[in-house]
Design an enzyme around this catalytic site. Sequence first.
Site, PDB file in Angstrom:
ATOM      1  N   GLU A  95     -31.580 -22.980 -25.834  1.00 11.34           N
ATOM      2  CA  GLU A  95     -32.772 -22.256 -26.259  1.00 11.34           C
ATOM      3  C   GLU A  95     -32.397 -21.086 -27.172  1.00 11.34           C
ATOM      4  OE1 GLU A  95     -35.991 -23.075 -22.798  1.00 11.34           O
ATOM      5  OE2 GLU A  95     -34.583 -21.479 -22.328  1.00 11.34           O
ATOM      6  N   CYS A 108     -32.265 -14.447 -31.245  1.00 15.25           N
ATOM      7  CA  CYS A 108     -31.314 -14.441 -30.131  1.00 15.25           C
ATOM      8  C   CYS A 108     -30.794 -15.864 -29.975  1.00 15.25           C
ATOM      9  CB  CYS A 108     -32.040 -13.975 -28.870  1.00 15.25           C
ATOM     10  SG  CYS A 108     -31.050 -14.083 -27.371  1.00 15.25           S
ATOM     11  N   CYS A 115     -23.152 -21.883 -18.739  1.00 15.77           N
ATOM     12  CA  CYS A 115     -22.291 -20.698 -18.680  1.00 15.77           C
ATOM     13  C   CYS A 115     -21.520 -20.761 -17.375  1.00 15.77           C
ATOM     14  CB  CYS A 115     -23.168 -19.443 -18.710  1.00 15.77           C
ATOM     15  SG  CYS A 115     -22.233 -17.897 -18.686  1.00 15.77           S
ATOM     16  N   CYS A 119     -23.286 -14.966 -13.053  1.00 16.21           N
ATOM     17  CA  CYS A 119     -24.058 -13.765 -12.676  1.00 16.21           C
ATOM     18  C   CYS A 119     -25.230 -14.187 -11.780  1.00 16.21           C
ATOM     19  CB  CYS A 119     -24.575 -13.039 -13.917  1.00 16.21           C
ATOM     20  SG  CYS A 119     -23.249 -12.464 -14.983  1.00 16.21           S
ATOM     21  N   CYS A 122     -29.029 -14.483 -13.128  1.00 13.77           N
ATOM     22  CA  CYS A 122     -29.277 -15.105 -14.438  1.00 13.77           C
ATOM     23  C   CYS A 122     -29.527 -16.611 -14.309  1.00 13.77           C
ATOM     24  CB  CYS A 122     -28.069 -14.864 -15.337  1.00 13.77           C
ATOM     25  SG  CYS A 122     -28.261 -15.527 -16.993  1.00 13.77           S
ATOM     26  N   GLY A 162     -24.998 -18.524 -22.371  1.00 17.91           N
ATOM     27  CA  GLY A 162     -23.548 -18.557 -22.583  1.00 17.91           C
ATOM     28  C   GLY A 162     -22.922 -17.179 -22.676  1.00 17.91           C
ATOM     29  N   SER A 217     -22.708  -5.930 -20.577  1.00 18.45           N
ATOM     30  CA  SER A 217     -23.599  -6.106 -19.424  1.00 18.45           C
ATOM     31  C   SER A 217     -22.934  -5.460 -18.224  1.00 18.45           C
ATOM     32  CB  SER A 217     -23.821  -7.594 -19.172  1.00 18.45           C
ATOM     33  OG  SER A 217     -24.426  -8.170 -20.307  1.00 18.45           O
ATOM     34  N   HIS A 219     -24.599  -3.276 -15.571  1.00 21.62           N
ATOM     35  CA  HIS A 219     -25.495  -3.550 -14.440  1.00 21.62           C
ATOM     36  C   HIS A 219     -25.162  -2.872 -13.116  1.00 21.62           C
ATOM     37  CE1 HIS A 219     -27.129  -6.373 -17.182  1.00 21.62           C
ATOM     38  NE2 HIS A 219     -26.353  -7.392 -16.904  1.00 21.62           N
ATOM     39  N   ASN A 293     -35.816  -9.544 -14.937  1.00 19.47           N
ATOM     40  CA  ASN A 293     -36.791 -10.615 -15.117  1.00 19.47           C
ATOM     41  C   ASN A 293     -36.584 -11.613 -13.996  1.00 19.47           C
ATOM     42  OD1 ASN A 293     -37.961  -9.776 -17.698  1.00 19.47           O
ATOM     43  ND2 ASN A 293     -35.884 -10.102 -18.459  1.00 19.47           N
ATOM     44  N   CYS A 336     -34.620 -11.856 -21.225  1.00 17.19           N
ATOM     45  CA  CYS A 336     -33.213 -11.836 -20.808  1.00 17.19           C
ATOM     46  C   CYS A 336     -33.029 -12.563 -19.491  1.00 17.19           C
ATOM     47  CB  CYS A 336     -32.735 -10.416 -20.572  1.00 17.19           C
ATOM     48  SG  CYS A 336     -32.716  -9.414 -22.022  1.00 17.19           S
TER      49      CYS A 336
HETATM   50  N1  SAH Z   1     -23.182 -13.611 -21.311  1.00 15.45           N
HETATM   51  C1  SAH Z   1     -23.587 -12.491 -22.089  1.00 15.45           C
HETATM   52  C2  SAH Z   1     -24.846 -12.692 -22.893  1.00 15.45           C
HETATM   53  C3  SAH Z   1     -26.015 -13.406 -22.256  1.00 15.45           C
HETATM   54  S1  SAH Z   1     -27.126 -12.602 -21.147  1.00 15.45           S
HETATM   55  C4  SAH Z   1     -23.677 -11.261 -21.232  1.00 15.45           C
HETATM   56  O1  SAH Z   1     -23.478 -11.369 -20.047  1.00 15.45           O
HETATM   57  O2  SAH Z   1     -23.882 -10.185 -21.765  1.00 15.45           O
HETATM   58  C5  SAH Z   1     -28.011 -11.362 -21.973  1.00 15.45           C
HETATM   59  C6  SAH Z   1     -28.315 -10.175 -21.056  1.00 15.45           C
HETATM   60  O3  SAH Z   1     -29.355 -10.481 -20.098  1.00 15.45           O
HETATM   61  C7  SAH Z   1     -27.130  -9.736 -20.236  1.00 15.45           C
HETATM   62  O4  SAH Z   1     -27.074  -8.340 -20.206  1.00 15.45           O
HETATM   63  C8  SAH Z   1     -27.477 -10.298 -18.875  1.00 15.45           C
HETATM   64  O5  SAH Z   1     -26.744  -9.700 -17.850  1.00 15.45           O
HETATM   65  C9  SAH Z   1     -28.942 -10.024 -18.827  1.00 15.45           C
HETATM   66  N2  SAH Z   1     -29.656 -10.767 -17.799  1.00 15.45           N
HETATM   67  C10 SAH Z   1     -29.330 -11.939 -17.222  1.00 15.45           C
HETATM   68  N3  SAH Z   1     -30.240 -12.317 -16.325  1.00 15.45           N
HETATM   69  C11 SAH Z   1     -31.189 -11.364 -16.338  1.00 15.45           C
HETATM   70  C12 SAH Z   1     -32.414 -11.202 -15.638  1.00 15.45           C
HETATM   71  N4  SAH Z   1     -32.837 -12.098 -14.761  1.00 15.45           N
HETATM   72  N5  SAH Z   1     -33.153 -10.101 -15.916  1.00 15.45           N
HETATM   73  C13 SAH Z   1     -32.742  -9.202 -16.823  1.00 15.45           C
HETATM   74  N6  SAH Z   1     -31.610  -9.303 -17.513  1.00 15.45           N
HETATM   75  C14 SAH Z   1     -30.832 -10.375 -17.271  1.00 15.45           C
END
Ligand code: SAH
Length: 349
Positions: A95, A108, A115, A119, A122, A162, A217, A219, A293, A336
């Site tokens: 996507e 994006c 991936c 996480c 995600c 990814g 990222s 967090h 999200n 995200c």
């Molecule tokens: N793998 C890379 C890029 C993809 S994710 C990374 O980890 O940075 C893009 C961003 O969205 C990252 O900061 C990720 O941690 C965040 N993300 C993933 N799941 C999410 C969610 N459910 N709500 C908000 N942000 C989220």
Amino acid sequence: MEQEKLDIKSLDSAALEEAVLHMGQKAFRARQLYEWMHVRLASSFDEMTNLSKEFRRTLQETCVMRCATIIHRQVSRQDGTSKFLMELADGNVVESVLMKYRHGNSVCISTQVGCRMGCRFCASTVGGLVRNLRTSEMLDQIYEIQRETGERVSHVILMGIGEPLDNYDQVIPMIRMLTDERGLHISQRNVTLSTCGLVGQIDRLAGEDLTITLAISLHASNDVLRREMMPVAERHSIQEILAACRNYLEKTGRRITFEYSMVEGKNDSPGHAEELSGLLRGMNCHVNLIPLNPVEGRMGQRSRRNRVEEFKLILEKNHINGTIRREMGSDIDAACGQLRNKRQRRETT
Ligand code: SAH
């Protein structure tokens, strides 16, 4: 067995020239071909009318031209964000998202099919990693969207499905081709690469002489908490990541962005905000607060609005810039962490 076709759109201008000479053509034909693919965004060799029919036929027979094709588009009613389902030549799908801002159009893109970072909040990581995307498949996500919408893409963010630094050898050439004056010539400053924090590759990136924006990222404000949210935190401590960020900053002069997804009752207390401030104090950086999200079957709920605002105020009191990220396209699962590499059941509305 049929020989595998040449992935011609992944070749940079030097490699393309070599390939074209090998086909018995003159060097200037390579420049024409490059322009058709990377500036005019042709979708077939047939369109390339200044190339001879015979050369076009050879290209047709030996090379792949379209590497990602839009098969479905959803438009958000909230903010006009579009999510595109893209099919790759082998039938896999990823996507990509187009967001329209006052400062330009931002795409994006995904960098892998699936991936393997795991996480826990995600959606993209649910089925694990299927494979890396090729340079051409990443470029085509941008080219297809620009062609389909007729809108010029000014910003590209590597934040789709990814982990971009887990596909380093194809991501870096892609960024070079995208920002090269012979291609779409997007400013390097308008390219953002987001990573969960692969320290070795961040150091390598710092030596590439690219002035792209690095987003981390993070967090979490300590390693114990981070390990509960992100398996990759077992490999690298926050301090190691921050050291790699300082090195990146020093080499490139680019301010670092930290992403902090806010999960209710997990990482969103005033104490966490103070702890995060302590980590980032004195560093040229910016913090993006992202209210989580929700993803079905994944960890946690979104923090309440007043929690997020309070968190931001504490960062500001400590002289750290923060913004609360507007969620774009959450009604179509384009925000995200909501992207996945599965064909979803189409809702009937
Ligand atoms: N793998 C890379 C890029 C993809 S994710 C990374 O980890 O940075 C893009 C961003 O969205 C990252 O900061 C990720 O941690 C965040 N993300 C993933 N799941 C999410 C969610 N459910 N709500 C908000 N942000 C989220």
